[in-house]
Design a protein around this motif. Structure first.
Motif, PDB file in Angstrom:
ATOM      1  N   UNK A 193     111.011   4.320  29.320  1.00  0.00           N
ATOM      2  CA  UNK A 193     111.067   3.171  30.233  1.00  0.00           C
ATOM      3  C   UNK A 193     109.932   2.206  29.920  1.00  0.00           C
ATOM      4  N   UNK A 194     108.731   2.758  29.704  1.00  0.00           N
ATOM      5  CA  UNK A 194     107.584   1.910  29.348  1.00  0.00           C
ATOM      6  C   UNK A 194     107.817   1.171  28.034  1.00  0.00           C
ATOM      7  N   UNK A 195     108.590   1.801  27.132  1.00  0.00           N
ATOM      8  CA  UNK A 195     108.932   1.171  25.859  1.00  0.00           C
ATOM      9  C   UNK A 195     110.118   0.220  25.990  1.00  0.00           C
ATOM     10  N   UNK A 196     110.639   0.112  27.220  1.00  0.00           N
ATOM     11  CA  UNK A 196     111.791  -0.743  27.542  1.00  0.00           C
ATOM     12  C   UNK A 196     113.062  -0.312  26.817  1.00  0.00           C
ATOM     13  N   UNK A 197     113.114   0.955  26.443  1.00  0.00           N
ATOM     14  CA  UNK A 197     114.342   1.538  25.888  1.00  0.00           C
ATOM     15  C   UNK A 197     115.038   2.253  27.047  1.00  0.00           C
ATOM     16  N   UNK A 198     115.694   1.475  27.907  1.00  0.00           N
ATOM     17  CA  UNK A 198     116.199   1.989  29.173  1.00  0.00           C
ATOM     18  C   UNK A 198     117.362   2.971  28.998  1.00  0.00           C
ATOM     19  N   UNK A 203     118.944   8.941  29.349  1.00  0.00           N
ATOM     20  CA  UNK A 203     119.514  10.189  28.822  1.00  0.00           C
ATOM     21  C   UNK A 203     118.740  11.401  29.337  1.00  0.00           C
ATOM     22  N   UNK A 204     117.436  11.236  29.512  1.00  0.00           N
ATOM     23  CA  UNK A 204     116.619  12.358  29.992  1.00  0.00           C
ATOM     24  C   UNK A 204     116.825  12.591  31.490  1.00  0.00           C
ATOM     25  N   UNK A 205     116.975  11.518  32.254  1.00  0.00           N
ATOM     26  CA  UNK A 205     117.232  11.689  33.681  1.00  0.00           C
ATOM     27  C   UNK A 205     118.602  12.307  33.920  1.00  0.00           C
ATOM     28  N   UNK A 206     119.566  11.943  33.084  1.00  0.00           N
ATOM     29  CA  UNK A 206     120.904  12.532  33.221  1.00  0.00           C
ATOM     30  C   UNK A 206     120.882  14.025  32.894  1.00  0.00           C
ATOM     31  N   UNK A 207     120.032  14.415  31.924  1.00  0.00           N
ATOM     32  CA  UNK A 207     119.873  15.845  31.626  1.00  0.00           C
ATOM     33  C   UNK A 207     119.342  16.589  32.842  1.00  0.00           C
ATOM     34  N   UNK A 208     118.344  15.991  33.471  1.00  0.00           N
ATOM     35  CA  UNK A 208     117.756  16.622  34.658  1.00  0.00           C
ATOM     36  C   UNK A 208     118.803  16.780  35.757  1.00  0.00           C
ATOM     37  N   UNK A 209     119.556  15.726  36.001  1.00  0.00           N
ATOM     38  CA  UNK A 209     120.575  15.738  37.069  1.00  0.00           C
ATOM     39  C   UNK A 209     121.644  16.773  36.781  1.00  0.00           C
ATOM     40  N   UNK A 210     122.005  16.920  35.510  1.00  0.00           N
ATOM     41  CA  UNK A 210     123.068  17.857  35.124  1.00  0.00           C
ATOM     42  C   UNK A 210     122.608  19.308  35.175  1.00  0.00           C
ATOM     43  N   UNK A 211     121.382  19.556  34.748  1.00  0.00           N
ATOM     44  CA  UNK A 211     120.948  20.942  34.529  1.00  0.00           C
ATOM     45  C   UNK A 211     120.006  21.501  35.583  1.00  0.00           C
ATOM     46  N   UNK A 212     119.346  20.653  36.362  1.00  0.00           N
ATOM     47  CA  UNK A 212     118.364  21.174  37.313  1.00  0.00           C
ATOM     48  C   UNK A 212     119.027  21.685  38.587  1.00  0.00           C
ATOM     49  N   UNK A 213     118.498  22.768  39.099  1.00  0.00           N
ATOM     50  CA  UNK A 213     118.965  23.298  40.387  1.00  0.00           C
ATOM     51  C   UNK A 213     118.045  22.875  41.532  1.00  0.00           C
ATOM     52  N   UNK A 214     116.982  22.140  41.187  1.00  0.00           N
ATOM     53  CA  UNK A 214     116.023  21.684  42.202  1.00  0.00           C
ATOM     54  C   UNK A 214     116.457  20.330  42.753  1.00  0.00           C
ATOM     55  N   UNK A 230     117.622  -1.363  37.437  1.00  0.00           N
ATOM     56  CA  UNK A 230     117.085  -2.579  38.060  1.00  0.00           C
ATOM     57  C   UNK A 230     116.428  -3.476  37.009  1.00  0.00           C
ATOM     58  N   UNK A 231     115.698  -2.869  36.056  1.00  0.00           N
ATOM     59  CA  UNK A 231     115.052  -3.646  35.002  1.00  0.00           C
ATOM     60  C   UNK A 231     116.088  -4.386  34.150  1.00  0.00           C
ATOM     61  N   UNK A 232     117.258  -3.799  34.025  1.00  0.00           N
ATOM     62  CA  UNK A 232     118.336  -4.432  33.257  1.00  0.00           C
ATOM     63  C   UNK A 232     119.220  -5.322  34.136  1.00  0.00           C
TER      64      UNK A 232
END
Length: 410
Positions: A193-198, A203-214, A230-232
């Motif tokens: 995100x800091x590199x503006x490669x949104x 892709x990493x947040x989607x991994x968390x949402x898919x695989x995390x049980x927390x 929002x940045x986009x």
């Protein structure tokens, strides 16, 4: 022989290594409920460990004391005792010594990072990596890599951060070390995100949402993913993600996290010029303000309310929130002045220098004692040799006199 002497010494004092270990266990049991009592017991353990020269007991006592001071936010003392523990643990081949030494280094680095001593933190973390044998202690290696990446992100060296995060992720995936893997993915998302490669960030947040049980971690992933949308200026997806985060956070009831998402929703609705929705979410966030940490991103809620009410022509309310924002800003910056003074008082370089001087002095004393003992030993050896020679000479002379006396008789 030395072991026998220590055993006799411990019998004289009425305790042994197991007694020290038992005191440590009592300390562990109190760490959550009574830090002062845990500290008193640890001091007893340290005293006994010193009396019987129990290396592990001394190191573990220092470690526990450091942890207690860390929890009490007395960082200068914590830092010093972590250094003492690390010194006591080094040059030991036993596995528990090495593992604990790496854990201590992780904590030293954490204190340095919290006090903006970024270069020193990285140096300690990298010294921990250097200690780890190839293909061993992989969880600790992954934690060190993650912590180094976190420091690089703090200072804006994002490419270095990504290199260490890649290694931490590779190890964590291999070990199914999911607790750290989720943290790594979250930080990778923030770095991209800091590199503006949104897109890459998501892709990493989607991994968390898919695989995390927390649910807590998933809600934060939705929130962070909303920021990228929002940045986009994809406000529909940003709204969708924030509301998913909000639903989970309401269920969990964690007020600071809930406040953050309510405020972000208010800001999003302001961008969309949906003033009624913006006012609703902002006022909901304001209800939680007393229970959150005072930081610029939290007292910004008063600025949002100021703008919202001004847009609705409620000028008196707008003025009220303008004053509230100014008051909170002043309070925050006064606190920061005090905090900066405290951080300036945390002179890690001075503490480290004093510790190293103490170690040098101790080594010099040890060398001096060895030198004195060596001289005494040599002196005793010479005296003993002379005494034996003198005794032999006396015996020889006595025998010669006896022979002469016998010859005279005949």
């Amino acid at each position: 022989m030395l072991t026998l002497l220590f055993n006799l010494f411990s019998l004289f004092y009425g305790y042994d290594e197991s007694a020290v270990d038992q005191l440590h266990q009592q300390s562990y049991d109190l760490l959550e409920s009574n830090l002062d009592s845990a500290l008193l017991i640890t001091d007893r353990a340290l005293n006994q460990a010193n009396n019987i020269d129990y290396g592990w007991g001394i190191a573990n006592s220092y470690y526990i004391k450091a942890y207690i001071y860390d929890e009490k936010n007395e960082l200068d003392k914590a830092f010093l005792f972590y250094l003492k523990a690390e010194d006591q643990l080094k040059n030991k081949d036993e596995e528990r010594f090495l593992k604990t030494r790496i854990d201590v280094i992780l904590n030293i680095g954490s204190i340095l990072r919290r006090n903006s001593k970024y270069d020193e933190a990285i140096q300690f973390y990298e010294s921990g990596l250097d200690l780890i044998p190839i293909n061993e202690f992989d969880k600790r290696r992954a934690n060190l890599c993650f912590n180094i990446a976190s420091v690089h992100q703090d200072v804006g060296d994002l490419n270095s951060a990504l290199n260490y995060l890649t290694e931490a992720a590779t190890i964590s995936e291999k070990l199914d070390y999911n607790w750290l893997l989720l943290k790594v993915w979250n930080l990778q998302g923030l770095v991209f995100k800091d590199l503006e490669d949104y897109q890459r960030s998501r892709t990493f947040y989607k991994k968390i949402i898919t695989l995390s049980t927390s649910k807590d971690i998933v809600s934060k992933a939705y929130h962070n993913m909303a920021i990228t949308y929002k940045e986009e200026q994809d406000f529909i997806e940003a709204d969708n993600c924030l509301k998913k985060a909000l639903t989970i956070k309401k269920e969990l009831g964690r007020e600071e996290s809930l406040f953050r998402t309510l405020k972000e929703l208010a800001a999003l609705k302001m961008v969309e010029k949906d003033w009624e929705e913006a006012k609703f979410y902002a006022l909901e966030a304001e209800k939680l303000y007393e229970n959150v940490s005072v930081r610029p991103e939290t007292f910004e809620i008063y600025h949002l309310l100021e703008v919202i009410f001004f847009a609705n022509s409620s000028y008196q309310k707008s003025h009220f929130y303008s004053n509230s924002f100014a008051e909170e800003s002043t309070r925050f910056y006064n606190q920061q002045t005090e905090l900066i003074a405290l951080k300036d008082a945390f002179k890690s370089d001075l503490i480290l220098a004093a510790f190293q001087q103490e170690q040098l002095s101790r080594q010099q004393k040890i060398f001096l004692f060895k030198w004195i003992y060596g001289i005494l030993f040599v002196s005793m050896l010479i005296i003993t040799t002379l005494y034996i020679r003198k005794s032999l000479m006396k015996k020889t002379i006595k025998e010669a006199v006896t022979v002469l006396e016998r010859g005279t008789r005949y």
